[in-house]
Write an enzyme that holds these catalytic residues in place. Structure first.
Site, short mmCIF file in Angstrom:
data_model
loop_
_atom_site.label_atom_id
_atom_site.label_comp_id
_atom_site.label_asym_id
_atom_site.label_seq_id
_atom_site.Cartn_x
_atom_site.Cartn_y
_atom_site.Cartn_z
CB SER A 1 38.21 46.73 38.05
OG SER A 1 37.14 47.58 38.42
CG ASN A 2 37.85 52.30 38.60
OD1 ASN A 2 37.54 52.82 39.66
ND2 ASN A 2 36.98 51.65 37.85
N GLY B 1 37.91 56.51 32.52
CA GLY B 1 38.87 56.23 31.45
C GLY B 1 39.05 57.40 30.50
CG ASP C 1 30.22 54.29 32.51
OD1 ASP C 1 29.22 55.00 32.75
OD2 ASP C 1 30.80 53.62 33.39
NE ARG D 1 38.34 51.47 32.08
CZ ARG D 1 38.19 50.70 33.16
NH1 ARG D 1 39.17 49.92 33.57
NH2 ARG D 1 37.08 50.71 33.85
CB CYS E 1 26.38 35.86 33.08
SG CYS E 1 25.42 37.30 33.56
CB CYS F 1 33.91 49.19 29.52
SG CYS F 1 34.01 50.21 28.04
#
Ligand SMILES: [Zn+2]
Length: 382
Positions: free
Chosen positions: A68-69, A40, A129, A72, A340, A188
């Site tokens: 999913s990248n 990102g 990240d 951004r 989760c 993130c």
């Protein structure tokens, strides 16, 4: 260092700026920048530095492009999914400016290779990240006396600074001496991020790099710039060097690179896989759901928005954020499996329930993400 006719035309809007001019543009061309992370933040950094005529651009990333990248990470396109990020990035950068020398480093940056990776460059830019890589990048830059142009993003908020003790400013450790306990600060991937945000923070980092290259303006050395996208507000904090800083202070105790995973409290993957008796697999979760006689209740501890995106049929929701108020809805003598998204929050929920006297609670390793990959691909990944 000379500019050819094509370059003079390409950079004409720089050349007519008195603060840049021919001399400044030649300095930009003479500068080598190592960008850690091709995601990102790395995307706008690499693209704008390339467009601006940076001479050499190293890019460290061991990852491949995932769907999913794309929300951004604009270095990569839909057609790049599955390819190494360094490969896809090199193509994009050359498409913008073929004059830039792109050096792909398709490796994970580690304590063993960091100094060799960084040494040949003038400026390092942190587009990572995770905390271990951030501390590693910081320490390596302090030891090699390279400016570390820092940026980080989470949800709607970002921050940027330039860490450079050799230029009189603080380092990342002066600001954050201790990493947060593992799992306390969500990534993130766990907490989300507005797609435009890394564009804004990455552009601030690219701006700082160009200013360092031409030696003009007031840099972010000694200042932390904070941006809140939801409120459309910038704030600024003054940063001071900590004389007690273990790496850039007066009596440094860190004089070579250390084990950053250990420093950040992260258990190595193989040991974690073997050692955690609190975890069960998604296969165990399936058995519990298929066979009520086992007497195990599966509970989803994600948030309602996530449940709406994807859930496993028949699994009730009790969000971690509400657990403190609602745990009495559960029976402390009953057996529970908690899941989760990827298995971090369910461990937090497990620890909380255990403190409340629950006798048998397990956390599903890998969460619903692993369920989607290993049990039921009809459950979308997010
Ligand atoms: Zn320091």
């Amino acid at each position: 260092m000379e500019l050819n006719h094509d370059e003079i035309r390409r950079y004409s809007r720089h050349l007519i700026l008195p603060e840049v001019g021919l001399a400044g543009q030649k300095k930009i061309k003479a500068t080598g920048v190592l960008c850690i992370g091709g995601g990102g933040l790395g995307s706008p950094i690499a693209m704008y530095l390339a467009a601006a005529g940076i001479g050499r651009l190293g890019l460290v990333d061991f990852d491949t492009v995932d769907y999913s990248n794309l929300q951004r990470q604009i270095l990569h396109t839909d057609a790049d999914v599955g390819r190494p990020k360094t490969e896809s990035a090199k193509e994009t950068i050359h498409g913008i400016n073929p004059n830039v020398e792109v050096v792909p480093h398709n490796v994970r940056i580690t304590s063993e290779n960091a100094l060799d990776l960084i040494r040949p460059y003038d400026i390092v830019v942190d587009g990572t990240d995770n905390f271990p890589t951030r501390y590693l990048t910081n320490d390596a830059c302090v030891l090699l006396k390279k400016p570390n142009v820092y940026g980080s993003i989470f949800r709607f908020e970002g921050q940027a600074s330039v860490f450079a003790p050799h230029l009189g400013g603080p380092c990342y450790r002066c600001l954050y001496p201790e990493p947060p306990p593992p799992g306390m600060v969500p990534s993130c991937a766990e907490g989300g991020v507005l797609g435009v945000l890394p564009g804004i923070i990455g552009c601030i980092q690219a701006t700082e790099i160009l200013k360092l290259a031409i030696g003009r303006g007031s840099s972010l050395v000694g200042r932390l710039l904070l941006f809140n996208a939801l409120e459309a507000k910038f704030r600024e904090l003054k940063l001071r060097r900590d004389p007690q800083c273990p790496v850039c202070g007066e009596h440094p105790t860190i004089t070579e690179l250390i084990d950053y995973e250990q420093f950040c409290g992260i258990v190595p993957e193989p040991a974690a896989a073997l050692a955690n008796p609190d975890e069960v697999t998604v296969q165990d979760m399936k058995k519990a759901l298929d066979d009520p006689k086992l007497g195990i209740t599966v509970v989803d501890v994600r948030e309602p928005d996530e449940y709406e995106i994807a859930h496993v049929n028949g699994v009730p929701l009790l969000p971690l954020s509400e657990l403190r108020d609602r745990f009495t809805e559960l029976d402390p003598n009953q057996r529970y499996y908690l899941h989760c998204k990827v298995g971090m929050r369910s461990l937090q929920a497990l620890n909380f329930l255990r403190q409340q006297g629950f006798k048998y609670v397990k956390s599903v390793k890998g969460g619903i993400d692993a369920w989607s990959q290993e049990i039921d691909s009809n459950v979308p990944r997010y």
